[in-house]
Design a protein around this motif. Structure first.
Motif, PDB file in Angstrom:
ATOM      1  N   GLN A 331      -1.270  13.611 -18.142  1.00 45.32           N
ATOM      2  CA  GLN A 331      -1.798  14.407 -17.039  1.00 45.32           C
ATOM      3  C   GLN A 331      -1.713  13.607 -15.745  1.00 45.32           C
ATOM      4  O   GLN A 331      -2.161  12.464 -15.657  1.00 45.32           O
ATOM      5  N   GLY A 332      -1.108  14.218 -14.745  1.00 44.95           N
ATOM      6  CA  GLY A 332      -0.920  13.543 -13.477  1.00 44.95           C
ATOM      7  C   GLY A 332      -2.171  13.561 -12.613  1.00 44.95           C
ATOM      8  O   GLY A 332      -3.150  14.264 -12.879  1.00 44.95           O
ATOM      9  N   CYS A 333      -2.150  12.743 -11.577  1.00 41.83           N
ATOM     10  CA  CYS A 333      -3.233  12.714 -10.599  1.00 41.83           C
ATOM     11  C   CYS A 333      -2.874  13.614  -9.419  1.00 41.83           C
ATOM     12  O   CYS A 333      -1.701  13.738  -9.056  1.00 41.83           O
ATOM     13  N   GLU A 335      -2.540  14.901  -5.465  1.00 40.61           N
ATOM     14  CA  GLU A 335      -2.191  14.200  -4.229  1.00 40.61           C
ATOM     15  C   GLU A 335      -3.454  13.559  -3.669  1.00 40.61           C
ATOM     16  O   GLU A 335      -4.502  14.208  -3.567  1.00 40.61           O
ATOM     17  N   THR A 336      -3.380  12.275  -3.348  1.00 36.36           N
ATOM     18  CA  THR A 336      -4.569  11.510  -2.985  1.00 36.36           C
ATOM     19  C   THR A 336      -4.372  10.829  -1.640  1.00 36.36           C
ATOM     20  O   THR A 336      -3.402  10.083  -1.450  1.00 36.36           O
ATOM     21  N   ALA A 337      -5.300  11.104  -0.714  1.00 38.18           N
ATOM     22  CA  ALA A 337      -5.256  10.455   0.590  1.00 38.18           C
ATOM     23  C   ALA A 337      -5.670   8.997   0.443  1.00 38.18           C
ATOM     24  O   ALA A 337      -6.508   8.666  -0.404  1.00 38.18           O
ATOM     25  N   PRO A 338      -5.102   8.109   1.236  1.00 37.14           N
ATOM     26  CA  PRO A 338      -5.453   6.690   1.094  1.00 37.14           C
ATOM     27  C   PRO A 338      -6.883   6.430   1.532  1.00 37.14           C
ATOM     28  O   PRO A 338      -7.317   6.912   2.579  1.00 37.14           O
ATOM     29  N   PRO A 339      -7.660   5.677   0.767  1.00 38.65           N
ATOM     30  CA  PRO A 339      -9.011   5.308   1.195  1.00 38.65           C
ATOM     31  C   PRO A 339      -8.932   4.255   2.300  1.00 38.65           C
ATOM     32  O   PRO A 339      -7.853   3.738   2.601  1.00 38.65           O
ATOM     33  N   PRO A 340     -10.063   3.927   2.951  1.00 39.08           N
ATOM     34  CA  PRO A 340     -10.043   2.896   3.996  1.00 39.08           C
ATOM     35  C   PRO A 340      -9.415   1.607   3.480  1.00 39.08           C
ATOM     36  O   PRO A 340      -9.725   1.135   2.384  1.00 39.08           O
ATOM     37  N   GLY A 341      -8.514   1.042   4.251  1.00 39.12           N
ATOM     38  CA  GLY A 341      -7.864  -0.193   3.881  1.00 39.12           C
ATOM     39  C   GLY A 341      -6.466  -0.013   3.340  1.00 39.12           C
ATOM     40  O   GLY A 341      -5.760  -0.994   3.125  1.00 39.12           O
ATOM     41  N   GLY A 360      -5.522  -4.765   9.500  1.00 40.51           N
ATOM     42  CA  GLY A 360      -6.853  -5.361   9.366  1.00 40.51           C
ATOM     43  C   GLY A 360      -7.251  -5.609   7.931  1.00 40.51           C
ATOM     44  O   GLY A 360      -8.298  -6.218   7.681  1.00 40.51           O
ATOM     45  N   TYR A 361      -6.419  -5.155   6.985  1.00 39.71           N
ATOM     46  CA  TYR A 361      -6.686  -5.373   5.562  1.00 39.71           C
ATOM     47  C   TYR A 361      -5.531  -6.192   4.978  1.00 39.71           C
ATOM     48  O   TYR A 361      -4.394  -6.108   5.445  1.00 39.71           O
ATOM     49  N   PHE A 362      -5.837  -6.953   3.930  1.00 41.21           N
ATOM     50  CA  PHE A 362      -4.849  -7.879   3.400  1.00 41.21           C
ATOM     51  C   PHE A 362      -4.899  -7.891   1.873  1.00 41.21           C
ATOM     52  O   PHE A 362      -5.913  -7.537   1.265  1.00 41.21           O
ATOM     53  N   GLN A 363      -3.766  -8.320   1.281  1.00 42.66           N
ATOM     54  CA  GLN A 363      -3.673  -8.411  -0.187  1.00 42.66           C
ATOM     55  C   GLN A 363      -4.741  -9.362  -0.699  1.00 42.66           C
ATOM     56  O   GLN A 363      -4.880 -10.482  -0.220  1.00 42.66           O
ATOM     57  N   SER A 364      -5.469  -8.923  -1.727  1.00 43.16           N
ATOM     58  CA  SER A 364      -6.621  -9.688  -2.204  1.00 43.16           C
ATOM     59  C   SER A 364      -6.244 -10.986  -2.900  1.00 43.16           C
ATOM     60  O   SER A 364      -7.053 -11.908  -2.964  1.00 43.16           O
ATOM     61  N   GLY A 365      -5.042 -11.085  -3.420  1.00 48.27           N
ATOM     62  CA  GLY A 365      -4.629 -12.305  -4.110  1.00 48.27           C
ATOM     63  C   GLY A 365      -3.130 -12.336  -4.299  1.00 48.27           C
ATOM     64  O   GLY A 365      -2.467 -11.285  -4.262  1.00 48.27           O
ATOM     65  N   PRO A 366      -2.549 -13.513  -4.520  1.00 46.71           N
ATOM     66  CA  PRO A 366      -1.093 -13.610  -4.651  1.00 46.71           C
ATOM     67  C   PRO A 366      -0.536 -12.880  -5.858  1.00 46.71           C
ATOM     68  O   PRO A 366       0.624 -12.498  -5.875  1.00 46.71           O
ATOM     69  N   THR A 367      -1.350 -12.687  -6.879  1.00 37.39           N
ATOM     70  CA  THR A 367      -0.875 -11.993  -8.083  1.00 37.39           C
ATOM     71  C   THR A 367      -1.454 -10.591  -8.211  1.00 37.39           C
ATOM     72  O   THR A 367      -1.335  -9.972  -9.263  1.00 37.39           O
ATOM     73  N   ALA A 368      -2.082 -10.100  -7.155  1.00 35.38           N
ATOM     74  CA  ALA A 368      -2.701  -8.768  -7.212  1.00 35.38           C
ATOM     75  C   ALA A 368      -2.236  -7.944  -6.026  1.00 35.38           C
ATOM     76  O   ALA A 368      -2.976  -7.738  -5.063  1.00 35.38           O
ATOM     77  N   PRO A 369      -0.974  -7.462  -6.041  1.00 34.73           N
ATOM     78  CA  PRO A 369      -0.484  -6.658  -4.925  1.00 34.73           C
ATOM     79  C   PRO A 369      -1.206  -5.316  -4.862  1.00 34.73           C
ATOM     80  O   PRO A 369      -1.741  -4.840  -5.869  1.00 34.73           O
ATOM     81  N   PRO A 370      -1.221  -4.697  -3.694  1.00 33.68           N
ATOM     82  CA  PRO A 370      -1.861  -3.384  -3.596  1.00 33.68           C
ATOM     83  C   PRO A 370      -1.138  -2.355  -4.459  1.00 33.68           C
ATOM     84  O   PRO A 370       0.089  -2.354  -4.539  1.00 33.68           O
ATOM     85  N   ARG A 371      -1.895  -1.516  -5.126  1.00 38.46           N
ATOM     86  CA  ARG A 371      -1.309  -0.474  -5.951  1.00 38.46           C
ATOM     87  C   ARG A 371      -2.282   0.664  -6.122  1.00 38.46           C
ATOM     88  O   ARG A 371      -3.475   0.553  -5.809  1.00 38.46           O
ATOM     89  N   ALA A 372      -1.769   1.773  -6.652  1.00 34.26           N
ATOM     90  CA  ALA A 372      -2.597   2.947  -6.935  1.00 34.26           C
ATOM     91  C   ALA A 372      -2.303   3.372  -8.367  1.00 34.26           C
ATOM     92  O   ALA A 372      -1.146   3.608  -8.727  1.00 34.26           O
ATOM     93  N   GLY A 378      -6.571  13.609 -14.597  1.00 30.00           N
ATOM     94  CA  GLY A 378      -6.654  14.648 -13.580  1.00 30.00           C
ATOM     95  C   GLY A 378      -7.430  14.238 -12.346  1.00 30.00           C
ATOM     96  O   GLY A 378      -7.522  15.021 -11.394  1.00 30.00           O
ATOM     97  N   LYS A 379      -7.981  13.034 -12.331  1.00 26.80           N
ATOM     98  CA  LYS A 379      -8.750  12.566 -11.178  1.00 26.80           C
ATOM     99  C   LYS A 379      -7.817  11.887 -10.176  1.00 26.80           C
ATOM    100  O   LYS A 379      -6.682  11.532 -10.511  1.00 26.80           O
ATOM    101  N   PRO A 380      -8.269  11.674  -8.914  1.00 26.65           N
ATOM    102  CA  PRO A 380      -7.397  11.057  -7.907  1.00 26.65           C
ATOM    103  C   PRO A 380      -6.955   9.656  -8.295  1.00 26.65           C
ATOM    104  O   PRO A 380      -7.543   8.993  -9.154  1.00 26.65           O
ATOM    105  N   PHE A 381      -5.888   9.197  -7.662  1.00 28.67           N
ATOM    106  CA  PHE A 381      -5.414   7.827  -7.854  1.00 28.67           C
ATOM    107  C   PHE A 381      -6.500   6.841  -7.444  1.00 28.67           C
ATOM    108  O   PHE A 381      -7.279   7.084  -6.524  1.00 28.67           O
TER     109      PHE A 381
END
Length: 498
Positions: A331-333, A335-341, A360-372, A378-381
């Motif tokens: 089951q897909g998610c 369409e989800t608007a990006p949250p703050p950041g 103003g926001y930055f990647q939290s760690g070198p091995t944790a790239p931003p993702r969704a 059935g819930k949002p990303f």
């Protein structure tokens, strides 16, 4: 005459001349002009034939043994001439362990080869051989592990295996040597299905010594009654024929035919027949139905709002225990608007690419790239990987080193007249991850380096305190040094008088 001088045989000359004078068929296309490849001289013009009188082996190349001339033939599949007849000779090669006789450089090894002491020649060979592939000077085909390009490869000698008593299941005896004959299966054992054309064998592994290895005999299986899914009981032995599926069962698509195998004694193992599954309607998330059988031949697809999972090009249904099991759709998610950041929205589906952090926001760690990520519920990303950083911050009073926008700041030092408060804690700039500027800490005002005034024995380095100062010769009293801890101040000396 020129052809004869080069060593062409009469039949080849006649064939070539007939080909040259024969009229070309109207459908002949021929080959494109082809430059001579490495190892040859003499280019071929466009056409169907390329005269061998203009083709020679290049410097460093020779005619391959068995070839009387260098030539080129038109290959229809490529549209180019293919040159043949020349090869690069192999370098002089020292005989490897197990062989006697070094090979001089050339296309063939002219040395008188033999097996070294402690080695024997493989049966069926007249003498050891050393081969060169000729094409590019690389070693020819051989099991010898030291094959090196440009060298001859020796073959035909091996370390004989030691005399060996057969392992369990075999009868006979293997004397020392490279081969062993007259091995049979012991009572209670028989030739396995995989060796039914070879029989029991004993091999000397790669001529490397050690004991012989035995293959081909397996323990006979007991007489075995067919299980409910099959028809056809098995008598004792190693094979069982005429096994079929019982009524109500069908051949599995993963087997070519029903069978009963004897692998290690005991009972035969029956394989290939399964109970067909009942006709099944697709569960939620799938479209299509499966008719009764062992394979679902229905045209399955993912339902609206569901998408193929990774590794699946289309959904599948497998038959197990009388029922079809569907897999491949999630089951897909929405369409989800990006949250703050976060900078990009995610479309309807299972995956969201190109997720990035907002200004103003930055990647939290070198091995944790931003993702969704989609939880397939059935819930949002769910977005992760970005946290709020600090803006670019000029150094506070007493500090050197501007901090760029981000989560951390390196290279912070104390300005002139300021010094680390403690030796174990260097100055730093901390980001509280709340969007506010970096906070500098760790430096305090001290006194500048100060030369000793008249009457004092030593000066002071920069810092908060100064030790080791006494009264100079000719002065008396108790020297005292103090620091006002104001930016730009010097140490103050007192206590010594003449």
């Amino acid at each position: 005459m020129e052809a004869m001088r080069r060593g062409l045989n009469i039949a080849a000359v006649v064939t070539l001349l007939m080909a040259l004078v024969a009229p070309l068929p109207t459908s002949a296309v021929g080959c494109s002009a082809t430059p001579a490849p490495p190892g040859y001289t003499g280019d071929c013009p466009a056409g169907v034939f390329c005269s061998p009188t203009g083709i020679r082996c290049a410097t460093g190349y020779q005619l391959i043994p068995g070839s009387t001339y260098a030539g080129a033939v038109c290959v229809a599949s490529t549209g180019l001439f293919q040159y043949t007849g020349c090869g690069r000779p192999c370098n002089a090669t020292i005989a490897p362990p197990g062989f006697v006789g070094d090979c001089p450089a050339g296309m063939t090894c002219t040395a008188n080869l033999s097996c070294a002491e402690g080695y024997e020649m493989y049966p069926g060979m007249v003498s050891p051989i050393a081969t060169c592939s000729f094409a590019d000077g690389t070693a020819g085909s051989s099991t010898y592990p030291g094959a090196v390009a440009g060298r001859f490869v020796y073959n035909g000698c091996g370390v004989p295996c030691e005399a060996t008593v057969p392992t369990e299941g075999f009868s006979g005896y293997c004397p020392r040597g490279l081969t062993c004959r007259n091995i049979t299966c012991a009572p209670g054992y028989a030739i396995s299905e995989y060796y039914r054309f070879m029989g029991a064998v004993a091999t000397c592994a790669s001529g490397s010594g050690g004991p012989f290895l035995f293959f081909g005999c397996v323990r006979e299986c007991n007489a075995t009654a067919a299980p409910p899914e099959y028809i056809g009981n098995c008598a004792g032995g190693t094979s069982c024929a005429n096994v079929t599926c019982a009524p109500g069962y069908e051949l599995s698509p993963y087997y070519g035919a029903p069978s009963a195998m004897c692998s290690a004694g005991g009972a035969f193992e029956f394989r290939g027949c399964v109970r067909p599954c009942n006709a099944s309607a697709a569960p939620p998330g799938y479209n299509g139905t499966c008719p009764r059988g062992v394979l679902c031949s229905g045209n399955l697809s993912c339902a609206s709002g569901f998408f193929p999972l990774p590794g699946f090009s289309a959904p599948v249904a497998s038959c197990s225990n009388g029922n079809f099991s569907f897999s491949g759709c999630g089951q897909g998610c929405p369409e989800t608007a990006p949250p703050p950041g976060y900078a990009h929205k995610c479309p309807l589906g299972l995956h969201c690419a190109n997720v990035s952090c907002a200004p103003g926001y930055f990647q939290s760690g070198p091995t944790a790239p931003p993702r969704a990520q989609c939880g397939m519920d059935g819930k949002p990303f769910k977005f992760t990987g970005c946290i709020r950083g600090c803006p670019a911050t000029p150094p506070s009073k007493g500090y050197s080193g501007k901090c760029p926008a981000g989560l951390g700041c390196a290279g912070v030092t104390c300005a002139k007249g300021y010094y680390p408060k403690t030796a174990t804690k260097p100055p730093l700039a901390k980001c509280n991850k709340d969007g506010k500027p970096f906070e500098y800490s760790g430096c305090a005002a001290g006194c500048l380096p100060t030369n000793p005034p008249q009457g004092y024995s030593a000066g002071c380095k920069g810092g908060f305190s100064c030790s080791g100062v006494g009264c100079a010769k000719g002065y008396r009293g108790k020297a005292k040094v103090t620091c006002a801890k104001k930016p730009g101040a010097h140490f103050q000396f007192s206590g010594c008088t003449r």
